[in-house]
Design a protein around this motif. Structure first.
Motif, PDB file in Angstrom:
ATOM      1  N   PRO A  54     133.058 -13.832  16.582  1.00 54.72           N
ATOM      2  CA  PRO A  54     134.152 -14.111  17.522  1.00 54.72           C
ATOM      3  C   PRO A  54     134.488 -15.600  17.499  1.00 54.72           C
ATOM      4  N   ASP A  55     135.764 -15.915  17.725  1.00 54.14           N
ATOM      5  CA  ASP A  55     136.169 -17.320  17.671  1.00 54.14           C
ATOM      6  C   ASP A  55     136.804 -17.806  18.973  1.00 54.14           C
ATOM      7  N   GLN A  56     136.753 -17.006  20.015  1.00 51.43           N
ATOM      8  CA  GLN A  56     137.283 -17.439  21.305  1.00 51.43           C
ATOM      9  C   GLN A  56     136.555 -16.682  22.414  1.00 51.43           C
ATOM     10  N   THR A  57     136.753 -17.096  23.633  1.00 43.69           N
ATOM     11  CA  THR A  57     136.223 -16.353  24.774  1.00 43.69           C
ATOM     12  C   THR A  57     137.388 -15.896  25.641  1.00 43.69           C
ATOM     13  N   ILE A  58     137.182 -14.762  26.278  1.00 50.54           N
ATOM     14  CA  ILE A  58     138.191 -14.228  27.191  1.00 50.54           C
ATOM     15  C   ILE A  58     137.512 -13.887  28.518  1.00 50.54           C
ATOM     16  N   TRP A  59     138.297 -13.874  29.576  1.00 50.44           N
ATOM     17  CA  TRP A  59     137.799 -13.473  30.885  1.00 50.44           C
ATOM     18  C   TRP A  59     137.955 -11.961  31.016  1.00 50.44           C
ATOM     19  N   GLU A  60     136.890 -11.288  31.482  1.00 47.69           N
ATOM     20  CA  GLU A  60     136.934  -9.840  31.650  1.00 47.69           C
ATOM     21  C   GLU A  60     136.396  -9.450  33.016  1.00 47.69           C
ATOM     22  N   SER A  61     136.916  -8.348  33.548  1.00 49.57           N
ATOM     23  CA  SER A  61     136.423  -7.798  34.805  1.00 49.57           C
ATOM     24  C   SER A  61     135.053  -7.168  34.596  1.00 49.57           C
ATOM     25  N   CYS A  62     134.205  -7.303  35.594  1.00 51.43           N
ATOM     26  CA  CYS A  62     132.896  -6.662  35.557  1.00 51.43           C
ATOM     27  C   CYS A  62     133.014  -5.224  36.059  1.00 51.43           C
ATOM     28  N   ALA A  63     132.056  -4.409  35.689  1.00 51.72           N
ATOM     29  CA  ALA A  63     132.059  -3.014  36.108  1.00 51.72           C
ATOM     30  C   ALA A  63     130.629  -2.538  36.319  1.00 51.72           C
ATOM     31  N   ILE A  64     130.492  -1.498  37.080  1.00 58.57           N
ATOM     32  CA  ILE A  64     129.190  -0.899  37.366  1.00 58.57           C
ATOM     33  C   ILE A  64     129.245   0.564  36.962  1.00 58.57           C
ATOM     34  N   THR A  65     128.339   0.973  36.112  1.00 56.95           N
ATOM     35  CA  THR A  65     128.212   2.375  35.730  1.00 56.95           C
ATOM     36  C   THR A  65     126.973   2.929  36.423  1.00 56.95           C
ATOM     37  N   THR A  66     127.152   4.008  37.152  1.00 56.11           N
ATOM     38  CA  THR A  66     126.024   4.678  37.793  1.00 56.11           C
ATOM     39  C   THR A  66     125.632   5.864  36.923  1.00 56.11           C
ATOM     40  N   ARG A  67     124.355   5.922  36.561  1.00 57.17           N
ATOM     41  CA  ARG A  67     123.875   6.975  35.673  1.00 57.17           C
ATOM     42  C   ARG A  67     122.911   7.871  36.435  1.00 57.17           C
ATOM     43  N   VAL A  68     122.862   9.131  36.064  1.00 55.94           N
ATOM     44  CA  VAL A  68     121.958  10.092  36.688  1.00 55.94           C
ATOM     45  C   VAL A  68     121.186  10.843  35.612  1.00 55.94           C
ATOM     46  N   ALA A  69     119.996  11.274  35.983  1.00 59.64           N
ATOM     47  CA  ALA A  69     119.150  12.038  35.078  1.00 59.64           C
ATOM     48  C   ALA A  69     118.088  12.744  35.907  1.00 59.64           C
TER      49      ALA A  69
END
Length: 140
Positions: A54-69
């Motif tokens: 990669p040659d640049q940085t970008i701003w991204e939204s964070c997210a939460i994944t809830t997993r079940v098992a």
């Protein structure tokens, strides 16, 4: 770490695909975007970049994944306790904790492995079962 929406969506889709291919895995229950100030910078590729880096940085939204098992006990958990118990400086408590997590795995996940036998025989049966399941998983 903080997961970004892009990788969280990929994780969600991959877990569902694995489930539908018959691979035992955790399932994604929900995916929630952290709105507002919860953003992070991640490496990315500009449109003209032909490099593998990669040659640049970008701003991204964070997210939460809830997993079940049905269970979140993993081979890595047993391995972690085993490494601690095998250390030359291992305490009796660490060896006891390793035995406890193995006993828990036998009770919770492998109750049908040599029931009524001594602990060592049950562990050997569990290891054979795990090896068999892994070989089926790998060979498809």
């Amino acid at each position: 770490g903080r997961a970004v929406l892009r990788s969280s969506v990929r994780e969600f889709l991959a877990s569902e695909a694995m489930h539908h291919f018959g691979v035992e895995t955790t399932r994604a229950l929900s995916l929630v975007v952290s709105e507002g100030v919860d953003r992070v910078q991640r490496p990315w590729y500009s449109s003209g970049n032909r490099s593998s880096d990669p040659d640049q940085t970008i701003w991204e939204s964070c997210a939460i994944t809830t997993r079940v098992a049905p269970s979140f006990l993993r081979i890595g958990h047993i391995d972690l306790f085993a490494r601690r118990a095998r250390s030359s400086s291992a305490s009796e408590q660490q060896r006891g904790e390793h035995r406890q997590i193995v006993e828990h795995a036998l009770f919770r996940e492998f109750a049908d492995c040599a029931p009524g036998e001594v602990f060592e025989e049950r562990v050997a049966a569990m290891l054979r079962e795990v090896a068999g399941r892994l070989s089926v998983l790998i060979s498809g």
